[in-house]
Write a protein that holds these residues in place. Structure first.
Motif, PDB file in Angstrom:
ATOM      1  N   PRO A   8      12.402   4.722  -1.644  1.00 11.54           N
ATOM      2  CA  PRO A   8      13.118   3.456  -1.820  1.00 11.54           C
ATOM      3  C   PRO A   8      12.446   2.345  -1.011  1.00 11.54           C
ATOM      4  CG  PRO A   8      14.645   5.232  -1.312  1.00 11.54           C
ATOM      5  CD  PRO A   8      13.273   5.788  -1.142  1.00 11.54           C
ATOM      6  N   LEU A   9      12.470   1.141  -1.551  1.00  7.77           N
ATOM      7  CA  LEU A   9      11.814   0.002  -0.906  1.00  7.77           C
ATOM      8  C   LEU A   9      12.313  -0.198   0.525  1.00  7.77           C
ATOM      9  CD1 LEU A   9       9.914  -2.416  -1.043  1.00  7.77           C
ATOM     10  CD2 LEU A   9      11.816  -3.744  -1.971  1.00  7.77           C
ATOM     11  N   LYS A  10      13.601  -0.108   0.731  1.00  7.30           N
ATOM     12  CA  LYS A  10      14.167  -0.338   2.056  1.00  7.30           C
ATOM     13  C   LYS A  10      13.580   0.640   3.079  1.00  7.30           C
ATOM     14  CE  LYS A  10      18.558  -0.941   4.418  1.00  7.30           C
ATOM     15  NZ  LYS A  10      20.007  -0.977   4.283  1.00  7.30           N
ATOM     16  N   LYS A  11      13.461   1.890   2.694  1.00  2.00           N
ATOM     17  CA  LYS A  11      12.910   2.907   3.591  1.00  2.00           C
ATOM     18  C   LYS A  11      11.426   2.627   3.866  1.00  2.00           C
ATOM     19  CE  LYS A  11      12.882   7.889   4.233  1.00  2.00           C
ATOM     20  NZ  LYS A  11      13.269   9.183   3.680  1.00  2.00           N
ATOM     21  N   ALA A  12      10.676   2.213   2.849  1.00  2.00           N
ATOM     22  CA  ALA A  12       9.258   1.885   3.029  1.00  2.00           C
ATOM     23  C   ALA A  12       9.100   0.703   3.980  1.00  2.00           C
ATOM     24  CB  ALA A  12       8.612   1.581   1.684  1.00  2.00           C
ATOM     25  N   ILE A  13       9.948  -0.307   3.816  1.00  2.00           N
ATOM     26  CA  ILE A  13       9.878  -1.488   4.676  1.00  2.00           C
ATOM     27  C   ILE A  13      10.177  -1.112   6.124  1.00  2.00           C
ATOM     28  CG2 ILE A  13      11.042  -3.666   5.219  1.00  2.00           C
ATOM     29  CD1 ILE A  13      11.221  -4.181   2.200  1.00  2.00           C
TER      30      ILE A  13
ATOM     31  N   VAL B   3       7.496  -1.626   9.174  1.00  2.00           N
ATOM     32  CA  VAL B   3       7.829  -2.496  10.307  1.00  2.00           C
ATOM     33  C   VAL B   3       7.743  -1.700  11.615  1.00  2.00           C
ATOM     34  CG1 VAL B   3       9.680  -3.808  11.420  1.00  2.00           C
ATOM     35  CG2 VAL B   3       9.197  -4.159   8.996  1.00  2.00           C
ATOM     36  N   LEU B   4       8.261  -0.482  11.620  1.00  2.00           N
ATOM     37  CA  LEU B   4       8.155   0.355  12.820  1.00  2.00           C
ATOM     38  C   LEU B   4       6.693   0.628  13.169  1.00  2.00           C
ATOM     39  CD1 LEU B   4      11.068   2.925  12.404  1.00  2.00           C
ATOM     40  CD2 LEU B   4      10.800   1.212  14.199  1.00  2.00           C
ATOM     41  N   TYR B   5       5.887   0.949  12.163  1.00  2.00           N
ATOM     42  CA  TYR B   5       4.458   1.177  12.406  1.00  2.00           C
ATOM     43  C   TYR B   5       3.811  -0.079  12.986  1.00  2.00           C
ATOM     44  CZ  TYR B   5       4.838   5.295   9.313  1.00  2.00           C
ATOM     45  OH  TYR B   5       5.182   6.489   8.722  1.00  2.00           O
TER      46      TYR B   5
ATOM     47  N   ALA C  76       0.827  -1.211   0.000  1.00  2.00           N
ATOM     48  CA  ALA C  76       0.000   0.000   0.000  1.00  2.00           C
ATOM     49  C   ALA C  76       0.859   1.258   0.000  1.00  2.00           C
ATOM     50  CB  ALA C  76      -0.935  -0.012   1.218  1.00  2.00           C
ATOM     51  N   PHE C  77       1.889   1.265   0.829  1.00  2.00           N
ATOM     52  CA  PHE C  77       2.769   2.427   0.917  1.00  2.00           C
ATOM     53  C   PHE C  77       3.441   2.689  -0.421  1.00  2.00           C
ATOM     54  CE2 PHE C  77       6.673   4.698   1.934  1.00  2.00           C
ATOM     55  CZ  PHE C  77       6.201   5.684   2.774  1.00  2.00           C
TER      56      PHE C  77
ATOM     57  N   PHE D 255       9.314 -10.926   9.600  1.00  2.00           N
ATOM     58  CA  PHE D 255       9.256 -11.940   8.549  1.00  2.00           C
ATOM     59  C   PHE D 255       8.442 -11.458   7.358  1.00  2.00           C
ATOM     60  CE2 PHE D 255      11.129 -14.602  11.689  1.00  2.00           C
ATOM     61  CZ  PHE D 255      11.776 -15.603  10.981  1.00  2.00           C
ATOM     62  N   GLY D 256       7.404 -10.670   7.618  1.00  2.00           N
ATOM     63  CA  GLY D 256       6.646 -10.067   6.513  1.00  2.00           C
ATOM     64  C   GLY D 256       7.525  -9.143   5.692  1.00  2.00           C
ATOM     65  N   SER D 257       8.383  -8.387   6.376  1.00  2.00           N
ATOM     66  CA  SER D 257       9.275  -7.476   5.657  1.00  2.00           C
ATOM     67  C   SER D 257      10.314  -8.250   4.853  1.00  2.00           C
ATOM     68  CB  SER D 257       9.959  -6.506   6.618  1.00  2.00           C
ATOM     69  OG  SER D 257      10.918  -7.159   7.424  1.00  2.00           O
TER      70      SER D 257
END
Length: 124
Positions: free
Chosen positions: A59-64, A68-70, A49-50, A105-107
């Protein structure tokens, strides 16, 4: 889809179920598997979604990392709310751990899907 999933998790987490309304599943630590699965899906849907809302500018890494923090913070808040906003639910540190592991694990799964090592290359 992501918002619907968050509403679903929130409802199930803060609604008190009577013992007679729950299925009689006798699997040790089954509730931890449920927590893990909910937050695994939370993170995967959140990343998709993000990325879609952001038009892939982040960037994907930043979105992940953000999702994960959220997920971890949301899981902690929900567990705390179970202690103060429900009558027969208690906060559980092991639930927070299961939530956090599910998010991690989702990330990892999302990172793998977007890595180009799968046949799902259309998702890049």
């Amino acid at each position: 889809m992501f918002i619907s999933w968050v509403v679903f998790i929130t409802t199930l987490s803060l609604f008190s179920f009577g013992e007679e309304s729950l299925p009689a599943i006798e699997i040790p630590h089954f509730d931890k598997l449920v927590h893990f699965s909910f937050y695994f899906v939370f993170t995967a849907l959140g990343c998709f979604a993000f990325r879609e809302m952001d038009r892939r500018n982040t960037p994907l890494k930043k979105a992940i990392v953000k999702i994960v923090l959220y997920a971890v913070i949301y899981g902690i808040i929900i567990e705390a709310l179970q202690g103060v906003a429900t009558i027969d639910r208690e906060p559980d540190l092991l639930d927070v751990l299961a939530n956090s592991l599910g998010a991690l694990f989702g990330s990892f799964s999302v990172k793998y899907i977007f890595s180009g090592k799968t046949s799902l290359k259309w998702m890049k």
